[in-house]
Design a protein around this motif. Sequence first.
Motif, short mmCIF file in Angstrom:
data_model
loop_
_atom_site.label_atom_id
_atom_site.label_comp_id
_atom_site.label_asym_id
_atom_site.label_seq_id
_atom_site.Cartn_x
_atom_site.Cartn_y
_atom_site.Cartn_z
N ALA A 105 -29.80 -24.00 50.40
CA ALA A 105 -28.40 -23.64 50.22
C ALA A 105 -28.18 -23.19 48.78
N ALA A 106 -27.00 -22.67 48.51
CA ALA A 106 -26.67 -22.17 47.17
C ALA A 106 -26.72 -23.30 46.15
N VAL A 107 -27.14 -22.97 44.95
CA VAL A 107 -27.23 -23.95 43.86
C VAL A 107 -25.85 -24.15 43.26
N ILE A 108 -25.45 -25.42 43.12
CA ILE A 108 -24.19 -25.75 42.45
C ILE A 108 -24.47 -26.02 40.98
N THR A 109 -25.41 -26.91 40.73
CA THR A 109 -25.77 -27.30 39.37
C THR A 109 -27.28 -27.43 39.28
N LYS A 110 -27.82 -27.07 38.11
CA LYS A 110 -29.25 -27.18 37.92
C LYS A 110 -29.49 -27.57 36.46
N LYS A 111 -30.40 -28.53 36.26
CA LYS A 111 -30.78 -28.94 34.90
C LYS A 111 -32.28 -29.09 34.84
N THR A 112 -32.84 -28.65 33.73
CA THR A 112 -34.26 -28.84 33.47
C THR A 112 -34.40 -30.04 32.55
N LEU A 113 -35.21 -31.00 32.99
CA LEU A 113 -35.29 -32.29 32.31
C LEU A 113 -36.73 -32.68 31.99
N HIS A 114 -36.85 -33.47 30.94
CA HIS A 114 -38.10 -34.16 30.63
C HIS A 114 -37.82 -35.66 30.76
N GLN A 166 -54.92 -33.49 36.94
CA GLN A 166 -55.23 -33.34 35.51
C GLN A 166 -54.27 -32.35 34.84
N ILE A 167 -52.98 -32.55 35.10
CA ILE A 167 -51.94 -31.71 34.52
C ILE A 167 -51.21 -32.54 33.46
N SER A 168 -50.85 -31.92 32.38
CA SER A 168 -50.15 -32.58 31.30
C SER A 168 -48.81 -33.14 31.76
N SER A 169 -48.41 -34.24 31.15
CA SER A 169 -47.12 -34.84 31.49
C SER A 169 -45.99 -34.20 30.68
N ASP A 170 -46.29 -33.17 29.90
CA ASP A 170 -45.28 -32.55 29.04
C ASP A 170 -44.39 -31.56 29.79
N ASP A 171 -44.81 -31.08 30.93
CA ASP A 171 -44.02 -30.09 31.66
C ASP A 171 -42.73 -30.71 32.19
N ALA A 172 -41.74 -29.86 32.35
CA ALA A 172 -40.40 -30.31 32.74
C ALA A 172 -40.26 -30.44 34.26
N PHE A 173 -39.15 -31.04 34.63
CA PHE A 173 -38.72 -31.16 36.02
C PHE A 173 -37.39 -30.44 36.13
N GLU A 174 -37.10 -29.97 37.33
CA GLU A 174 -35.81 -29.32 37.57
C GLU A 174 -35.05 -30.15 38.59
N LEU A 175 -33.82 -30.51 38.26
CA LEU A 175 -32.95 -31.26 39.15
C LEU A 175 -31.88 -30.31 39.65
N LEU A 180 -29.87 -32.89 47.00
CA LEU A 180 -30.22 -33.05 45.60
C LEU A 180 -31.73 -33.06 45.55
N THR A 181 -32.31 -32.11 44.83
CA THR A 181 -33.75 -31.92 44.85
C THR A 181 -34.32 -32.04 43.44
N LEU A 182 -35.39 -32.80 43.31
CA LEU A 182 -36.14 -32.88 42.07
C LEU A 182 -37.42 -32.09 42.26
N ILE A 183 -37.63 -31.09 41.41
CA ILE A 183 -38.80 -30.22 41.52
C ILE A 183 -39.67 -30.42 40.29
N ASP A 184 -40.94 -30.71 40.53
CA ASP A 184 -41.91 -30.82 39.45
C ASP A 184 -42.39 -29.41 39.14
N LEU A 185 -42.02 -28.88 38.00
CA LEU A 185 -42.36 -27.50 37.66
C LEU A 185 -43.85 -27.30 37.41
N ALA A 186 -44.57 -28.38 37.14
CA ALA A 186 -46.02 -28.28 36.91
C ALA A 186 -46.80 -28.16 38.21
N THR A 187 -46.35 -28.86 39.25
CA THR A 187 -47.09 -28.89 40.52
C THR A 187 -46.36 -28.20 41.66
#
Length: 147
Positions: A44-53, A98-107, A115-122
Motif C-alpha cells: 500500500a502507499a507509504v504514509i511515513t518512512k524513517k531510516t534508522l540505526h 557476514q554483513i556489517s551491523s553498520d547498515d541502516a534499517f527502514e521503518l 508497519l514494516t521494518l526492512i533491513d537494508l543490508a539483507t
Amino acid sequence: MILRMNATQMQNYIALFIASLLMAIILLIANYVQSGKSEPQVDAAVITKKTLHFRDLPNGAVGVISADNGQMIAQVEGQAGFVRGILRALARDRRIRQISSDDAFELVSRSDGRLTLIDLATNNRIDLESFGKDNAAEFAAFLTSAR
C-alpha cells in the motif's frame, strides 16, 4: 462378482477407473506446478518512512538513531522484549551472512495499517503488525519522534 459382469459393465468400470486415474494425475501435476508459487502482495502507499540505526549503548540500552541527521530519537531500555527480539533476529541474520551491523534499517508505515521494518543490508522485511497492535506500537513510536 466381477466375473459375472457383462462386457458393457466391465467397459464402464474400466472407463471410470481410467477417468479417475487421469483426474488424479492432472491434480497432482497442477499441485506440483503451483507449489512454491505465491502471489506477491502489492504494498500500500507509504504514509511515513524513517531510516534508522540501532546501536548498543554503554548503559545497556539500545539507541535508536535517525540515519538522516545522526540524532538519537529514542532509547530502548530494560528488556523491551519485542524490539530487542526483532533486532536480535535481524542482527543474527547479518552475522550469518557476514554483513556489517553498520547498515541502516527502514521503518515504513503504510496506508493499509501495516508497519514494516526492512533491513537494508539483507532486504529482509518484517511486517510488525503481524505480532499485534501493542508490539507494533513500540516501533511506531520511532516514526512519531520529533527528531
